[in-house]
Design an enzyme around this catalytic site. Structure first.
Site, PDB file in Angstrom:
ATOM      1  N   ARG A  53     -17.020  15.922   3.617  1.00  0.00           N
ATOM      2  CA  ARG A  53     -15.698  15.780   2.883  1.00  0.00           C
ATOM      3  C   ARG A  53     -14.544  16.548   3.521  1.00  0.00           C
ATOM      4  O   ARG A  53     -13.487  16.227   3.741  1.00  0.00           O
ATOM      5  CB  ARG A  53     -15.905  16.521   1.433  1.00  0.00           C
ATOM      6  CG  ARG A  53     -14.665  16.348   0.712  1.00  0.00           C
ATOM      7  CD  ARG A  53     -14.825  16.058  -0.956  1.00  0.00           C
ATOM      8  NE  ARG A  53     -15.943  16.598  -1.598  1.00  0.00           N
ATOM      9  CZ  ARG A  53     -16.161  17.797  -1.808  1.00  0.00           C
ATOM     10  NH1 ARG A  53     -15.247  18.651  -1.501  1.00  0.00           N
ATOM     11  NH2 ARG A  53     -17.479  18.183  -2.499  1.00  0.00           N
ATOM     12  N   TYR A 105       9.044   2.559  -2.634  1.00  0.00           N
ATOM     13  CA  TYR A 105       7.930   2.025  -2.766  1.00  0.00           C
ATOM     14  C   TYR A 105       7.477   2.154  -4.414  1.00  0.00           C
ATOM     15  O   TYR A 105       7.586   3.476  -4.787  1.00  0.00           O
ATOM     16  CB  TYR A 105       6.771   2.597  -2.105  1.00  0.00           C
ATOM     17  CG  TYR A 105       5.342   2.077  -2.470  1.00  0.00           C
ATOM     18  CD1 TYR A 105       5.144   0.685  -2.220  1.00  0.00           C
ATOM     19  CD2 TYR A 105       4.601   3.110  -2.775  1.00  0.00           C
ATOM     20  CE1 TYR A 105       3.890   0.221  -2.389  1.00  0.00           C
ATOM     21  CE2 TYR A 105       3.367   2.384  -3.183  1.00  0.00           C
ATOM     22  CZ  TYR A 105       2.923   1.127  -3.110  1.00  0.00           C
ATOM     23  OH  TYR A 105       1.829   0.610  -3.529  1.00  0.00           O
ATOM     24  N   ASP A 178       8.595   9.045   3.788  1.00  0.00           N
ATOM     25  CA  ASP A 178       7.774   8.109   3.856  1.00  0.00           C
ATOM     26  C   ASP A 178       8.297   6.938   5.096  1.00  0.00           C
ATOM     27  O   ASP A 178       9.119   6.476   5.117  1.00  0.00           O
ATOM     28  CB  ASP A 178       7.760   7.203   2.733  1.00  0.00           C
ATOM     29  CG  ASP A 178       6.778   6.202   2.574  1.00  0.00           C
ATOM     30  OD1 ASP A 178       6.320   5.606   3.680  1.00  0.00           O
ATOM     31  OD2 ASP A 178       6.344   5.568   1.561  1.00  0.00           O
ATOM     32  N   LYS A 203      -0.743  -0.269   6.279  1.00  0.00           N
ATOM     33  CA  LYS A 203       0.461  -1.169   6.612  1.00  0.00           C
ATOM     34  C   LYS A 203       0.255  -1.173   8.206  1.00  0.00           C
ATOM     35  O   LYS A 203      -0.575  -1.538   8.956  1.00  0.00           O
ATOM     36  CB  LYS A 203       1.667  -0.788   6.057  1.00  0.00           C
ATOM     37  CG  LYS A 203       1.605  -0.657   4.553  1.00  0.00           C
ATOM     38  CD  LYS A 203       1.246  -1.589   3.775  1.00  0.00           C
ATOM     39  CE  LYS A 203       0.883  -1.066   2.246  1.00  0.00           C
ATOM     40  NZ  LYS A 203       1.881  -0.464   1.559  1.00  0.00           N
TER      41      LYS A 203
HETATM   42  C1  LIG Z   1       1.922   0.457   0.484  1.00  0.00           C
HETATM   43  C2  LIG Z   1       2.680   1.457   0.607  1.00  0.00           C
HETATM   44  C3  LIG Z   1       2.631   2.999   0.225  1.00  0.00           C
HETATM   45  C4  LIG Z   1       1.575   3.125  -0.736  1.00  0.00           C
HETATM   46  O1  LIG Z   1       0.305   3.296   0.136  1.00  0.00           O
HETATM   47  P1  LIG Z   1      -1.264   2.734   0.016  1.00  0.00           P
HETATM   48  O2  LIG Z   1      -1.939   2.793   1.261  1.00  0.00           O
HETATM   49  O3  LIG Z   1      -1.083   1.304  -0.779  1.00  0.00           O
HETATM   50  O4  LIG Z   1      -1.758   3.507  -1.178  1.00  0.00           O
HETATM   51  C5  LIG Z   1       3.532   3.956  -0.024  1.00  0.00           C
HETATM   52  N1  LIG Z   1       4.821   3.771   0.622  1.00  0.00           N
HETATM   53  C6  LIG Z   1       5.006   2.478   1.058  1.00  0.00           C
HETATM   54  C7  LIG Z   1       6.410   2.388   1.863  1.00  0.00           C
HETATM   55  C8  LIG Z   1       4.122   1.478   1.291  1.00  0.00           C
HETATM   56  O5  LIG Z   1       4.638   0.240   1.761  1.00  0.00           O
END
Ligand SMILES: *Cc1c(COP(=O)(O)O)cnc(C)c1O
Length: 382
Positions: A53, A105, A178, A203
């Site tokens: 973990r 998001y 982000d 992504k």
């Molecule tokens: C998809 C996404 C998230 C969340 O990520 P997950 O992997 O789905 O938990 C956060 N910020 C952006 C810009 C995203 O496209």
């Protein structure tokens, strides 16, 4: 012989930092599945690892590569992007003030205004693309964290990271960015003054629509970073071994993929910018986008693979357009090899600030001409 030290990030990514597996000299790392690690006869840990973990060896190489690409001191992988982001907020104390964008998001904003507030955070949502609004929302001495996303879902608003960092630091707060959409190929927030970078590795970093994962990269391995690692280790939102292995494989082609998607998105945005059936094409690479000026300074060699179309005659026309495409998959998410089209308002909840005529496009790696032709035929049928 030692490798040259001035290698370009493309080279470091393609070679995954040039790591060779010591036992076999394999150029691809193994997947470690062991959940526990034996101690020696003196009851000491081997290489500091006790249990999977907190100490999963398969995560170490993708974390080192991501830290290098973002120019950070360290990176940590999580079970999802949201798990990574939530660890940042949980490292704050109840009562702390947080500033975040009103348009970001949706899944994370939803966590902030429900669970985050329930947990005691004071959350202000502002137009982060407007430095004056951002400055007005920050409470010196009380705001601990400013969170921004750029380009931001789903209108691709651009926040000036250097300006946001200055405002946050002046008030004693930290800036987290982000960077899921821009990726370190197009923007490196730490070099612009940010303290933390977050990714949905689901992504572009993985890039093949087959891994759920998240990441944080820190500018400094300070007390706040130690707290984030402690939260990951104890709450347990670690990335799994197989996912980490796939993620490293995906990151090796990050530069090629992001540049290709970005070039195609730019071509598609320009092609449809003046289409009579569209109200507006939202893409930071278009001169009429409100963030174009900042994006030109802040984003290197491209404006990303994401754009949105606002369709004339509102939601029914947008949904009809989505129903008529044959090549674009009607699905959420972004950053994969296949292009996606999504009616965001249908996906978000009732409090969504997204215009109902908006379709979000994630441009994949297909031929841009094929993607344009498919949108053309779908628009012609409206
Ligand atoms: C998809 C996404 C998230 C969340 O990520 P997950 O992997 O789905 O938990 C956060 N910020 C952006 C810009 C995203 O496209």
């Amino acid at each position: 012989m030692a490798k040259p030290s001035n290698l370009r990030p493309e080279t470091l990514a393609a070679q995954a930092l040039g790591w060779i597996e010591p036992a076999t000299r394999g150029v691809v790392p193994p997947i470690h599945l062991a959940t526990t690690f034996e101690r020696n006869e003196d009851y000491e840990l081997t290489d500091g690892r006790s249990y999977i973990r907190p100490h999963n060896p398969t995560l170490e190489q993708p974390e080192a590569l991501l830290a290098t690409l973002e120019g950070g001191a360290a990176a940590a992988l999580f079970a999802s992007g949201n798990a990574a982001a939530v660890a940042v907020f949980q490292a704050l104390a109840p009562g702390d003030h947080v500033v975040a964008p009103a348009v970001m998001y949706w899944g994370l904003r939803h966590w902030l205004v429900t669970e985050g507030r329930r947990w005691g955070l004071r959350v202000s949502l502002v137009d982060a693309t407007d430095p004056k609004a951002l400055a007005a929302a920050i409470e010196p001495g009380f705001t601990r964290l400013v969170w921004v996303e750029t380009p931001a879902n789903p209108d691709w608003g651009i926040t000036d990271i250097a300006a946001a960092a200055e405002l946050a630091h002046k008030a004693g707060a930290r800036l987290a960015v982000d960077n899921t959409v821009a990726t370190p190929v197009l923007t490196r927030p730490l070099a612009l003054g940010a303290d933390l970078v977050m990714h949905s590795a689901t992504k572009y970093l993985n890039g093949h629509s087959d891994v759920l994962g998240g990441a944080l990269v820190t500018a400094a391995t300070d007390a706040s970073w130690a707290r984030i690692l402690e939260i990951r280790a104890t709450a347990g939102a670690m990335l799994g071994s197989f996912e980490a292995w796939l993620l490293l494989r995906g990151m090796r082609t990050l530069f090629l993929r992001v540049r290709a998607a970005s070039a195609s998105a730019d071509r598609i945005a320009r092609h449809f910018a003046a289409h009579p059936r569209l109200e507006r094409v939202l893409y930071p690479g278009l001169p009429d986008h409100p963030g174009h000026g900042v994006a030109r300074r802040q984003m290197a060699e491209g404006f990303g693979g994401m754009l949105s179309l606002r369709v004339k005659s509102g939601a029914p026309a947008a949904l009809k357009l989505a129903s008529r495409v044959q090549l674009w998959a009607r699905a959420t998410s972004l950053g994969g090899p296949e292009s996606l089209i999504e009616h965001r308002r249908s996906v978000e909840s009732a409090d969504s600030p997204v215009s109902p005529d908006l379709l979000r496009l994630s441009v994949g790696l297909e031929d841009a001409g094929d993607l344009i032709a498919d949108l053309e035929q779908a628009l012609a049928g409206l």
